[in-house]
Design an enzyme around this catalytic site. Structure first.
Site, PDB file in Angstrom:
ATOM      1  N   VAL A 218       0.860  -1.188   0.000  1.00 60.14           N
ATOM      2  CA  VAL A 218       0.000   0.000   0.000  1.00 60.14           C
ATOM      3  C   VAL A 218       0.895   1.236   0.000  1.00 60.14           C
ATOM      4  CG1 VAL A 218      -1.769   1.283   1.285  1.00 60.14           C
ATOM      5  CG2 VAL A 218      -1.824  -1.217   1.246  1.00 60.14           C
ATOM      6  N   ARG A 224      -2.931   2.630   6.882  1.00 62.03           N
ATOM      7  CA  ARG A 224      -3.750   2.703   8.097  1.00 62.03           C
ATOM      8  C   ARG A 224      -5.176   3.204   7.804  1.00 62.03           C
ATOM      9  NH1 ARG A 224      -0.598   1.473  12.225  1.00 62.03           N
ATOM     10  NH2 ARG A 224       1.647   1.878  12.081  1.00 62.03           N
ATOM     11  N   ALA A 228      -5.307  -2.622   2.861  1.00 66.49           N
ATOM     12  CA  ALA A 228      -4.747  -3.974   2.739  1.00 66.49           C
ATOM     13  C   ALA A 228      -5.790  -5.017   3.128  1.00 66.49           C
ATOM     14  CB  ALA A 228      -3.499  -4.098   3.602  1.00 66.49           C
ATOM     15  N   ASN A 256       8.245  -9.854   9.999  1.00 70.60           N
ATOM     16  CA  ASN A 256       7.209  -8.886   9.624  1.00 70.60           C
ATOM     17  C   ASN A 256       5.978  -9.097  10.518  1.00 70.60           C
ATOM     18  OD1 ASN A 256       5.525  -7.061   8.367  1.00 70.60           O
ATOM     19  ND2 ASN A 256       6.043  -7.721   6.287  1.00 70.60           N
ATOM     20  N   TYR A 263      -2.794 -10.629   8.431  1.00 77.43           N
ATOM     21  CA  TYR A 263      -3.314 -11.874   7.862  1.00 77.43           C
ATOM     22  C   TYR A 263      -4.132 -12.658   8.884  1.00 77.43           C
ATOM     23  CZ  TYR A 263      -0.204 -11.046   3.896  1.00 77.43           C
ATOM     24  OH  TYR A 263       0.412 -10.507   2.796  1.00 77.43           O
TER      25      TYR A 263
END
Length: 290
Positions: A218, A224, A228, A256, A263
């Site tokens: 993004v 934010r 995503a 990450n 996810y």
């Protein structure tokens, strides 16, 4: 005795339409002198031969460059695109990319993301542009099925505000790839190291087909805002409706932490049996069951 001289000027012929192939041919002029004994004197004959040698044509993707893109092209409206499948949220719309300029902007976002923490390196702008050009051509190959797999480049674009249109470059703020693949013979998850015959086959049956998400990024200015997350939901729904797959996978780097949280919040779960095999790559494999 024979002498041969070759001269090779090159002539290029280019197509005038977009990314079509161009043919390159080389004209070779060869001249030789033949000498023959005939008792008191020599008889000399001189001949010239012109040969046209076509070089193999380069494929359209290898010869494609961003020079033919319209960087001032306005983002078309939803009515102009006439796409039934899209997901609207707030001031954004998630959908499949359809324009070359959208492919290019997606490639540039990925270049920016890849080099985001490497701004201290010399020639970073040149590296980013080279990366974007390669990714641009790779996206086109994937989405047109040249790799033998069906693939979608999903983008998030800003909606029109009070009929004020933006250029494509300023409209695309997020991107990801969704591809559809098959497990190899003996695999229970993508990339599993199993003992297979030297020439293993791909098990092309519906239960062995899965979706795979990659290259999620993004734009910095649009983070934010849930972009995503919405793209992931759109990709999962597309995987179910377009291919009827029951599982969607994604790899994520072990360091990450924000991506792992994203996810898992979306519904992905870690494939525990894959973790030992992925330890060397420093990645996790996550799966969403539709």
């Amino acid at each position: 005795m024979s002498t041969i001289s070759i001269h090779g000027p090159e002539f290029l012929t280019f197509s005038t339409a977009g990314f079509r192939n161009h043919k390159k041919s080389r004209t070779i002029k060869a001249s030789w002198t033949m000498a023959k004994d005939s008792k008191p004197s020599y008889t000399r004959k001189k001949e010239e031969l012109s040969v046209q040698i076509p070089n193999p044509a380069t494929t359209q993707f290898e010869s494609s460059t961003p020079s033919d893109l319209r960087f001032d092209r306005l983002q078309p409206s939803d009515q102009e695109l006439d796409q039934e499948k899209r997901l609207q949220f707030g001031q954004f719309v998630a959908r499949e990319a359809v324009l070359d300029e959208e492919y290019w902007t997606a490639a540039w976002l990925r270049a920016e993301s890849h080099w985001e923490n490497k701004t201290y390196e010399r020639y970073v702008d040149n590296f980013k542009r080279k990366f974007a050009e390669q990714e641009f051509n790779a996206i086109k190959r994937r989405c047109r099925g040249q790799n033998g797999q069906k693939c979608m480049c999903i983008v998030t674009v800003k909606k029109e505000v009070r009929n004020v249109k933006r250029t494509v470059l300023k409209s695309v703020v997020g991107t990801l790839d969704l591809s559809f693949r098959y497990l190899l013979h003996g695999e229970t998850f993508p990339g599993e190291r199993v003992k297979t015959p030297l020439f293993c086959s791909i098990n092309k049956t519906d239960p062995n087909r899965y979706g795979y998400i990659a290259n999620l990024c993004v734009a910095k200015s649009a983070r934010r805002q849930g972009i995503a997350s919405i793209m992931l939901h759109f990709a999962i729904e597309s995987a179910k409706s377009d291919a009827g797959v029951e599982q969607v996978y994604v790899h994520v780097h072990r360091s990450n932490i924000p991506a792992q949280g994203l996810y898992q919040k979306t519904g992905f779960e870690m494939v525990e049996v894959a973790s030992p095999q992925l330890l060397e790559d420093q990645t996790y494999l996550l799966c969403f069951k539709t």
